[in-house]
Scaffold this active site. Structure first.
Site, PDB file in Angstrom:
ATOM      1  N   CYS A 112       3.573   0.137 -14.449  1.00  0.00           N
ATOM      2  CA  CYS A 112       3.294   1.350 -15.216  1.00  0.00           C
ATOM      3  C   CYS A 112       4.104   1.344 -16.516  1.00  0.00           C
ATOM      4  CB  CYS A 112       3.540   2.596 -14.359  1.00  0.00           C
ATOM      5  SG  CYS A 112       2.707   4.052 -15.014  1.00  0.00           S
ATOM      6  N   HIS A 217       0.489   1.801  -9.650  1.00  0.00           N
ATOM      7  CA  HIS A 217       1.746   1.831  -8.886  1.00  0.00           C
ATOM      8  C   HIS A 217       1.556   1.164  -7.528  1.00  0.00           C
ATOM      9  CE1 HIS A 217       4.727   4.192 -11.170  1.00  0.00           C
ATOM     10  NE2 HIS A 217       3.667   4.697 -11.778  1.00  0.00           N
ATOM     11  N   GLU A 219       3.663  -0.110  -5.573  1.00  0.00           N
ATOM     12  CA  GLU A 219       4.709   0.223  -4.587  1.00  0.00           C
ATOM     13  C   GLU A 219       4.342   1.466  -3.778  1.00  0.00           C
ATOM     14  OE1 GLU A 219       4.815   1.064  -7.678  1.00  0.00           O
ATOM     15  OE2 GLU A 219       5.707   3.071  -7.813  1.00  0.00           O
TER      16      GLU A 219
END
Ligand code: MN
Length: 242
Positions: A112, A217, A219
């Site tokens: 990001c 994202h 994660e």
């Protein structure tokens, strides 16, 4: 000597303790650290002002606020100034780390804001707000519409890219929490994924061992979308080969 658990430096923000408690900070960093650890890496969190670890095998530039446009030779656009949130200390730390990683061909994954930092560090530019690119920014901000891990829009991964070697080529659904995006990729970097509306969603260096930026994202997705774990596995594998 390749380290068994390569040390991955993860950048993070510095918040006053009170604000951190309110925002649940540490929560955000925990997602990155967890994904790196699950991929076999040893995460080391670094915020502005922290001493840098002596040895690092790879770098993860994490998500966060906007890069000051002066770093890509622009003034703040008056029409979208109200959309910008800046953290100049983080800019300095992360632009320096990104340049050092590229100079030493140290594996680097930008997520990001991190993809934007990587781009700016290497000489590319950003859209200060997606509205300036003729894109509806609400399509790329799923807050309040979808859970963090749920895909908000589609992307297409360039089949001939190294990223396709990691995630597979073609269509993929990703989450989205950004109002800026890469405008001109840095010299030596290729656009390797775009959203359905044309927004750049991933770039990779054609000349480094592993220098990849993704606008989503991963994660936040790893628990529900295991394919996203491969990004962290690829970073750790490249760091281990270092
Ligand atoms: Mn997006």
């Amino acid at each position: 000597m390749s380290p068994d658990r390569p040390r991955i430096l993860i950048t993070t923000r510095r918040l006053p303790a009170e604000a951190a408690a309110r925002a649940g900070a540490g929560r955000s960093a925990a997602f990155y650290a967890g994904a790196v650890r699950d991929a076999g890496g040893d995460p080391v969190l670094v915020a502005p002002g922290d001493p840098l670890p002596a040895r690092v095998d790879g770098v993860l530039l994490s998500g966060g606020v906007d890069v000051h446009p002066r770093h890509y030779r622009q003034a703040i656009h008056p029409g979208v100034a109200h959309t910008l949130t800046l953290d100049e200390q983080r800019d300095l730390l992360e632009l320096d780390l990104a340049r050092r990683a590229l100079d030493h061909d140290l594996p680097v994954l930008g997520i990001c804001r991190g993809a934007q930092v990587l781009t700016v560090a290497a000489g590319g530019t950003l859209w200060q707000d997606l509205s300036l690119a003729g894109v509806d920014p609400t399509r790329h901000d799923q807050d309040g519409r979808h859970a963090d891990w749920e895909p908000a829009h589609g992307i297409r991964v360039e089949p001939a890219s190294r990223l396709a070697g990691v995630l597979g080529g073609g269509a993929l659904g990703v989450n989205s929490f950004h109002h800026q995006a890469i405008a001109s990729p840095a010299p030596g970097f290729a656009v390797v994924a775009r959203a359905d509306d044309g927004t750049v969603e991933a770039v990779e260096s054609t000349g480094h061992r592993f220098a990849v930026g993704v606008q989503w994202h991963p994660e936040r997705m790893v628990a529900h979308h295991p394919v996203q774990r491969r990004l962290f596995a690829a970073l750790v594998a490249a760091a281990r080969r270092g």
